[in-house]
Motif scaffolding. Structure first.
Motif, PDB file in Angstrom:
ATOM      1  N   PHE A   1       0.816  -1.215   0.000  1.00  0.00           N
ATOM      2  CA  PHE A   1       0.000   0.000   0.000  1.00  0.00           C
ATOM      3  C   PHE A   1       0.848   1.263   0.000  1.00  0.00           C
ATOM      4  O   PHE A   1       0.545   2.214  -0.696  1.00  0.00           O
ATOM      5  CB  PHE A   1      -0.981  -0.022   1.166  1.00  0.00           C
ATOM      6  N   GLY A   2       1.933   1.271   0.788  1.00  0.00           N
ATOM      7  CA  GLY A   2       2.761   2.466   0.826  1.00  0.00           C
ATOM      8  C   GLY A   2       3.569   2.641  -0.443  1.00  0.00           C
ATOM      9  O   GLY A   2       3.625   3.716  -1.020  1.00  0.00           O
ATOM     10  N   HIS A   3       4.226   1.550  -0.883  1.00  0.00           N
ATOM     11  CA  HIS A   3       5.165   1.702  -1.996  1.00  0.00           C
ATOM     12  C   HIS A   3       4.547   1.373  -3.342  1.00  0.00           C
ATOM     13  O   HIS A   3       4.734   2.104  -4.304  1.00  0.00           O
ATOM     14  CB  HIS A   3       6.411   0.847  -1.753  1.00  0.00           C
ATOM     15  N   ALA A   4       3.813   0.256  -3.423  1.00  0.00           N
ATOM     16  CA  ALA A   4       3.304  -0.153  -4.735  1.00  0.00           C
ATOM     17  C   ALA A   4       2.107   0.694  -5.154  1.00  0.00           C
ATOM     18  O   ALA A   4       2.102   1.293  -6.228  1.00  0.00           O
ATOM     19  CB  ALA A   4       2.941  -1.634  -4.720  1.00  0.00           C
ATOM     20  N   LEU A   5       1.109   0.795  -4.286  1.00  0.00           N
ATOM     21  CA  LEU A   5      -0.136   1.462  -4.687  1.00  0.00           C
ATOM     22  C   LEU A   5       0.107   2.911  -5.088  1.00  0.00           C
ATOM     23  O   LEU A   5      -0.424   3.396  -6.071  1.00  0.00           O
ATOM     24  CB  LEU A   5      -1.176   1.373  -3.561  1.00  0.00           C
ATOM     25  N   LYS A   6       0.964   3.591  -4.336  1.00  0.00           N
ATOM     26  CA  LYS A   6       1.189   5.001  -4.649  1.00  0.00           C
ATOM     27  C   LYS A   6       1.788   5.167  -6.041  1.00  0.00           C
ATOM     28  O   LYS A   6       1.499   6.125  -6.740  1.00  0.00           O
ATOM     29  CB  LYS A   6       2.104   5.633  -3.602  1.00  0.00           C
ATOM     30  N   ASN A   7       2.606   4.177  -6.433  1.00  0.00           N
ATOM     31  CA  ASN A   7       3.200   4.261  -7.761  1.00  0.00           C
ATOM     32  C   ASN A   7       2.211   3.952  -8.882  1.00  0.00           C
ATOM     33  O   ASN A   7       2.511   4.192 -10.042  1.00  0.00           O
ATOM     34  CB  ASN A   7       4.400   3.319  -7.860  1.00  0.00           C
ATOM     35  N   THR A   8       1.062   3.380  -8.549  1.00  0.00           N
ATOM     36  CA  THR A   8       0.073   3.114  -9.590  1.00  0.00           C
ATOM     37  C   THR A   8      -0.863   4.306  -9.767  1.00  0.00           C
ATOM     38  O   THR A   8      -1.688   4.310 -10.662  1.00  0.00           O
ATOM     39  CB  THR A   8      -0.796   1.893  -9.255  1.00  0.00           C
ATOM     40  N   MET A   9      -0.711   5.324  -8.910  1.00  0.00           N
ATOM     41  CA  MET A   9      -1.740   6.363  -8.855  1.00  0.00           C
ATOM     42  C   MET A   9      -1.757   7.315 -10.045  1.00  0.00           C
ATOM     43  O   MET A   9      -2.799   7.844 -10.393  1.00  0.00           O
ATOM     44  CB  MET A   9      -1.597   7.163  -7.549  1.00  0.00           C
TER      45      MET A   9
ATOM     46  N   TYR B   1       9.154   8.747  -2.825  1.00  0.00           N
ATOM     47  CA  TYR B   1       9.420   9.119  -1.437  1.00  0.00           C
ATOM     48  C   TYR B   1      10.813   9.740  -1.322  1.00  0.00           C
ATOM     49  O   TYR B   1      11.734   9.335  -2.027  1.00  0.00           O
ATOM     50  CB  TYR B   1       9.345   7.899  -0.530  1.00  0.00           C
ATOM     51  N   THR B   2      10.963  10.692  -0.407  1.00  0.00           N
ATOM     52  CA  THR B   2      12.285  11.252  -0.180  1.00  0.00           C
ATOM     53  C   THR B   2      13.157  10.163   0.435  1.00  0.00           C
ATOM     54  O   THR B   2      12.658   9.200   1.019  1.00  0.00           O
ATOM     55  CB  THR B   2      12.244  12.445   0.792  1.00  0.00           C
ATOM     56  N   ILE B   3      14.469  10.331   0.298  1.00  0.00           N
ATOM     57  CA  ILE B   3      15.355   9.308   0.857  1.00  0.00           C
ATOM     58  C   ILE B   3      15.214   9.281   2.381  1.00  0.00           C
ATOM     59  O   ILE B   3      15.343   8.234   2.990  1.00  0.00           O
ATOM     60  CB  ILE B   3      16.817   9.525   0.422  1.00  0.00           C
ATOM     61  N   GLY B   4      14.901  10.430   2.958  1.00  0.00           N
ATOM     62  CA  GLY B   4      14.686  10.467   4.405  1.00  0.00           C
ATOM     63  C   GLY B   4      13.498   9.614   4.808  1.00  0.00           C
ATOM     64  O   GLY B   4      13.555   8.857   5.780  1.00  0.00           O
ATOM     65  N   GLU B   5      12.408   9.714   4.030  1.00  0.00           N
ATOM     66  CA  GLU B   5      11.225   8.906   4.340  1.00  0.00           C
ATOM     67  C   GLU B   5      11.549   7.423   4.233  1.00  0.00           C
ATOM     68  O   GLU B   5      11.131   6.618   5.063  1.00  0.00           O
ATOM     69  CB  GLU B   5      10.081   9.255   3.365  1.00  0.00           C
ATOM     70  N   GLN B   6      12.328   7.055   3.202  1.00  0.00           N
ATOM     71  CA  GLN B   6      12.647   5.643   3.025  1.00  0.00           C
ATOM     72  C   GLN B   6      13.577   5.149   4.123  1.00  0.00           C
ATOM     73  O   GLN B   6      13.459   4.028   4.603  1.00  0.00           O
ATOM     74  CB  GLN B   6      13.245   5.406   1.631  1.00  0.00           C
ATOM     75  N   LEU B   7      14.495   6.023   4.556  1.00  0.00           N
ATOM     76  CA  LEU B   7      15.409   5.629   5.634  1.00  0.00           C
ATOM     77  C   LEU B   7      14.675   5.483   6.967  1.00  0.00           C
ATOM     78  O   LEU B   7      14.800   4.461   7.646  1.00  0.00           O
ATOM     79  CB  LEU B   7      16.522   6.671   5.784  1.00  0.00           C
ATOM     80  N   THR B   8      13.892   6.501   7.321  1.00  0.00           N
ATOM     81  CA  THR B   8      13.226   6.437   8.628  1.00  0.00           C
ATOM     82  C   THR B   8      12.214   5.296   8.663  1.00  0.00           C
ATOM     83  O   THR B   8      12.048   4.629   9.678  1.00  0.00           O
ATOM     84  CB  THR B   8      12.501   7.761   8.969  1.00  0.00           C
ATOM     85  N   GLU B   9      11.591   5.039   7.514  1.00  0.00           N
ATOM     86  CA  GLU B   9      10.649   3.924   7.430  1.00  0.00           C
ATOM     87  C   GLU B   9      11.365   2.609   7.766  1.00  0.00           C
ATOM     88  O   GLU B   9      10.877   1.799   8.561  1.00  0.00           O
ATOM     89  CB  GLU B   9      10.086   3.876   6.003  1.00  0.00           C
ATOM     90  N   THR B  10      12.543   2.419   7.168  1.00  0.00           N
ATOM     91  CA  THR B  10      13.302   1.195   7.421  1.00  0.00           C
ATOM     92  C   THR B  10      13.758   1.142   8.881  1.00  0.00           C
ATOM     93  O   THR B  10      13.650   0.111   9.544  1.00  0.00           O
ATOM     94  CB  THR B  10      14.536   1.155   6.502  1.00  0.00           C
ATOM     95  N   ILE B  11      14.261   2.274   9.375  1.00  0.00           N
ATOM     96  CA  ILE B  11      14.760   2.310  10.749  1.00  0.00           C
ATOM     97  C   ILE B  11      13.629   1.981  11.721  1.00  0.00           C
ATOM     98  O   ILE B  11      13.773   1.149  12.622  1.00  0.00           O
ATOM     99  CB  ILE B  11      15.366   3.698  11.062  1.00  0.00           C
TER     100      ILE B  11
END
Lengths: 326, 326
Positions: free
Chosen positions: A235-243, B108-118
């Motif tokens: 939902f966060g990564h895939a769906l947003k890219n289909t929008m 997504y910004t790289i910050g969003e992707q980093l904090t999401e993973t963290i």
């Protein structure tokens, strides 16, 4: 961003001028308006006087300019058949059409996107296959047939929903709404489904194919390798890219829903603009046809503008003020 | 020697097809010690990447693990349920992919992707996760990380993006990083920087590295030990110096001879006759025997296991102990 919007607005004005020209030409080529207005016993002198009074003897460019000027002020003259100002008639019927269109568009989105996501993620599930098979019906059956089928099942056989009309409406001054009464809501169900079913299947299939595409990309694989939850990945990564494509299609379809509500409105005798337009076609009521044409063109232009602005909200790469690569 | 961090035992990766099951990785076994850099080299299609993907259990269907064990810090992980495995990905095993241009989600910004993973792997507040993200970015050599953290992937160059990917792989302090051709998609001029960075940051974090590449130069500079793969099998494994200077297996020997050298001038590069067999036609016995200049009868009949060959281990009957030959 502002420059972008201004440029788009100028383009929109250009489009509207072209549409106005086409609408204006209808007056010139679809028969003599005077014949539509007067009876057989009117003398040629009276006809000529009317012609002069209506400005039909002025040079064409003057007439065109007058038409555009009036149209810009939402004045489309008087209906030949009803002898009422066209703009008033359209305003009266607009709420019915807009309510129906919005409800069916929301229905199509709320049901279509989750179905698309589901069929995209669980490709092999039997439910996905069921959705896809049923969606074929939505794509291939014409709306009037679906409408009649729904009337047959729910209004004639089960007798739980009304088969025509808007039910009880509440007048809010300039807007009459059917959303506030039970009978209004019940009357909305069948037409909204009829009108939205095609869009629903379209959105579902679009979301599904976009999901399949996006789920194959490296960034989804990498998101999985980072240990993100399935939910975040899907939902966060895939769906947003289909929008992006979904917004485009939904926007254009919203215009189509409003424009082509004609058929659904006819099947359900829904007192909206579409029904008015169809009656005006039967009666060669050119002012109504011209006004309807202009209005629909205007809606398409506005929706396209909103879609373009939404792109920049969803996808940072489209943002025109974005920084350059390091 | 301390207990191995990762043990791979007789790992099999197979693809069921209509014409039978293809075995792409065939009984591969190796260990990685804590903090060690293990290089894995081989031609395209030798099964290097699949081995890495199988360890982290992200094989694309229909590919699947057909047998063997993967043991991380004494715990078997190849048969864990998806949710348990997800918690290991990113947290204990990080991964760096080949193409940094497509590894990051463009929306997504790289910050969003980093904090999401963290935050997926560590209980940190938004503010603390952001601070950690900035630290990671500065560690991988992103200039001005406080401002760059809010940039989108498309605002970075390829080399910078691969630095971000390394930061993402290290975000939760994994004990092992799988780097799948981390420099293949980069400019030659930044390849060396990225490899040096990968080695340095992993050493600082105490993470072992499994470095998958077909670039012997990268292996020679970076790895402690190297495993050479051919047709889905490990043909030789040993300390990097020994394998490069003193290869035991005829295939490794041929591979090393084919590397162009700056010191010797040669008209033509040495090459191994023929090409790697297709998965559908892997020969009996030693997979390399049709191309092997030293092949003898036994090579055609029996598949050799890894045998001690002086300083390395080689899967070659040349190193069978005298008494075993009979």
């Amino acid at each position: 961003m502002t420059a972008f919007i201004i440029r788009r607005l100028l383009q929109a004005v250009l489009v509207m001028l072209v549409v106005a020209l086409i609408a204006f030409l209808m007056f010139r080529f679809v028969g003599d308006p005077i014949n539509q207005m007067v009876g057989i016993e009117t003398t040629p002198e009276q006809r000529e006087a009317l012609r002069v009074r209506l400005g039909l003897r002025d040079p064409i460019l003057v007439q065109l300019a007058r038409f555009i000027w009036n149209a810009a002020q939402f004045n489309f003259g008087t209906s030949y058949q009803f002898k009422q100002p066209v703009s008033e008639m359209i305003l009266q019927r607009m709420p019915a059409t807009l309510e129906l269109s919005m409800v069916s568009a929301i229905f199509a989105l709320i049901v279509g996107i989750p179905m698309g996501v589901y069929t995209g993620i669980r490709r092999e599930a039997w439910l996905s296959k069921l959705f896809l098979t049923v969606s074929l019906v939505g794509i291939s059956l014409p709306p009037f047939l679906i409408g009649i089928l729904l009337i047959f099942i729910f209004a004639v056989n089960l007798q739980i929903l009304p088969s025509f009309g808007r039910g009880q409406v509440v007048d809010l001054g300039f807007w009459s709404t059917g959303l506030l009464t039970v009978s209004g809501l019940k009357a909305l169900i069948l037409p909204a489904i009829t009108l939205g079913l095609f869009q629903l299947t379209l959105i579902m299939r679009l979301v599904r194919s976009e999901m399949l595409e996006v789920l194959r990309t490296d960034y989804i694989k990498f998101a999985r390798a980072r240990g993100l939850t399935e939910r975040a990945v899907n939902f966060g990564h895939a769906l947003k890219n289909t929008m992006i494509p979904v917004i485009t299609v939904t926007g254009l379809q919203l215009g189509s829903i409003i424009a082509f509500a004609i058929i659904t409105e006819t099947v359900f005798q829904w007192p909206g603009m579409g029904l008015l337009f169809l009656q005006s076609v039967q009666n060669v009521d050119i002012p109504i046809m011209a006004a309807y044409l202009m209005l629909i063109a205007f809606l398409f232009v506005v929706i396209n503008l909103i879609v373009d602005i939404l792109y920049t909200v969803v996808d940072p790469r489209v943002r025109l003020d974005g920084g350059a690569a390091v | 020697m301390s207990d191995p961090l990762l043990q791979v035992r007789d790992l099999v990766v197979e693809f069921p097809t209509r014409r039978g099951t293809l075995t792409a990785v065939d009984k591969v076994s190796f260990d990685i010690a804590p903090g060690e850099v293990l290089g894995v080299v081989g031609e395209s299609g030798a099964g290097k990447s699949l081995t890495g993907t199988a360890i982290i259990n992200l094989l694309e269907p229909p590919g699947r693990i057909g047998g063997g064990e993967v043991i991380l810090q004494g715990e078997r992980i190849d048969n864990l349920p998806q949710e348990e495995m997800r918690k290991i990905r990113g947290k204990r095993i990080g991964m760096v992919f080949q193409d940094p241009l497509t590894s990051l989600n463009p929306l997504y910004t790289i910050g969003e992707q980093l904090t999401e993973t963290i935050q997926t792997h560590m209980k940190l507040t938004d503010a603390a996760a952001r601070i950690r993200a900035i630290e990671l970015l500065s560690e991988v050599g992103i200039p001005a990380p406080e401002s760059r953290i809010d940039a989108y992937p498309h605002q970075f160059s390829g080399g910078m993006r691969q630095r971000v990917v390394i930061a993402l792989a290290l975000a939760a302090n994994p004990v092992l990083v799988l780097a799948d051709e981390p420099t293949t998609a980069l400019d030659v001029s930044v390849q060396a920087q990225i490899i040096a960075l990968l080695k340095k940051t992993c050493a600082e974090h105490g993470a072992a590295v499994m470095l998958i590449t077909h670039d012997m130069g990268v292996i020679a500079e970076t790895a402690d030990r190297v495993a050479v793969m051919y047709a889905g099998r490990i043909v030789e494994i040993g300390p990097v110096r020994e394998v490069i200077k003193n290869a035991k297996h005829p295939y490794t020997d041929g591979l090393m001879a084919s590397i162009p050298s700056l010191t010797h001038e040669a008209e033509r590069l040495a090459q191994i006759e023929g090409s790697m067999p297709r998965l559908t036609a892997i020969p009996d016995g030693c997979a390399f025997h049709p191309r092997c200049p030293q092949a003898f009868d036994r090579c055609r009949r029996e598949r050799p296991e890894l045998l001690d060959a002086d300083t390395t281990q080689a899967a070659c009957w040349l190193y069978a102990k005298e008494e075993a030959v009979t």
